[in-house]
Design an enzyme around this catalytic site. Structure first.
Site, PDB file in Angstrom:
ATOM      1  N   GLU A 110       2.703  -6.406  13.373  1.00 36.87           N
ATOM      2  CA  GLU A 110       1.606  -6.608  14.322  1.00 36.87           C
ATOM      3  C   GLU A 110       1.057  -8.039  14.237  1.00 36.87           C
ATOM      4  OE1 GLU A 110      -1.500  -3.795  13.651  1.00 36.87           O
ATOM      5  OE2 GLU A 110      -2.582  -4.315  15.464  1.00 36.87           O
ATOM      6  N   ARG A 126       0.822  -1.223   0.000  1.00 36.60           N
ATOM      7  CA  ARG A 126       0.000   0.000   0.000  1.00 36.60           C
ATOM      8  C   ARG A 126       0.845   1.258   0.000  1.00 36.60           C
ATOM      9  NH1 ARG A 126      -2.881  -3.780   2.891  1.00 36.60           N
ATOM     10  NH2 ARG A 126      -1.913  -3.180   4.846  1.00 36.60           N
TER      11      ARG A 126
END
Ligand code: AMP
Length: 174
Positions: A95, A58
Site C-alpha cells: 500500500e 507483525r
C-alpha cells in the site's frame, strides 16, 4: 468463530505516510485475553497444516504463538537480507512502498502444507508474495489467515485471482 476486537484496533491516520489509515494492533496485543483468543483461533484454522509461516514483523507475533498452540513448526518469511541461509526472494508492491520478502530454501521437506499468517490484509501484495515464496520453496500453501482485512483495498480478490482455490480467512469480527 470470530474474535470480537472490542475496540482494540486503533486507527492512526497518515502513518507511516500521508493518506494511509493505519490499523494499529498494539492495544489488542496488550489485552491478554483477546490476544490469546486470536492466537488460538489461528491455531485452530491451521490444524491440518504441517507448519505455520509468519510474515515479518507483525505476522511473527501471531504465527509463532499459534504454532506453539497448534504444535506445529514456525517458518519465518522475512524482509530482504535478514535470513542467513540460502534464500528465495520475491519483490512486490504494497500500500505504501515496494518490498522484498524471503524464505529459506531447502529447509522444510518438499510438499509440506503451510498456513500463511499476517496481521492486516490490505492490497494483498504481501500475502500473495508469501504464498508464492511457499510455492517456490516447493511447499504447499494451505491458506492465508489475517487478523483483519481492509476490504476496500481488494486483497482477497487479488490473491484469489492468482490462486482461486486458496482460502483466505480473517479472524476478527467486523
Ligand atoms: P498489503 O501487501 O498491501 O496487503 O499490506 C499488508 C502488509 O502491510 C501487512 O504486513 C500489514 O502489516 C501492513 N499494512 C498495510 N497496510 C496497513 C494498514 N493500513 N494498517 C496496518 N498495517 C498495514
Amino acid at each position: 468463530m470470530a474474535v470480537q476486537p472490542q475496540g482494540l484496533i486503533r486507527i492512526i491516520p497518515n502513518f507511516p505516510s500521508p493518506g494511509i489509515i493505519f490499523k494499529d494492533i498494539t492495544p489488542l496485543l496488550a489485552n491478554k485475553d483477546v490476544f490469546a483468543q486470536c492466537c488460538e483461533e489461528i491455531a485452530l484454522l491451521a490444524q491440518d497444516c504441517d507448519y505455520i509461516a509468519g510474515i515479518e514483523a507483525r505476522g511473527f507475533i501471531f504465527a509463532a504463538a499459534a504454532a506453539v498452540i497448534a504444535d506445529k513448526g514456525f517458518i519465518p518469511i522475512r524482509k530482504l537480507g535478514k535470513l542467513p541461509g540460502e534464500t528465495i526472494s520475491k519483490s512486490y508492491e504494497l500500500e505504501y512502498a515496494t518490498a522484498t520478502l524471503e524464505i529459506h530454501a531447502n529447509l522444510i521437506p518438499e510438499g509440506k502444507k503451510v498456513m500463511v499468517v499476517d496481521d492486516v490484509l490490505a492490497t494483498g501484495g504481501t500475502a500473495l508474495a508469501a504464498v508464492e515464496l511457499i510455492l517456490a520453496a516447493k511447499l504447499q500453501p494451505a491458506g492465508v489467515v489475517c487478523l483483519l482485512e481492509i476490504p476496500a483495498l481488494g486483497g482477497k480478490s487479488r490473491i484469489n485471482k492468482a490462486h482461486p482455490a486458496l482460502q483466505i480467512q480473517t479472524i476478527l469480527a467486523e
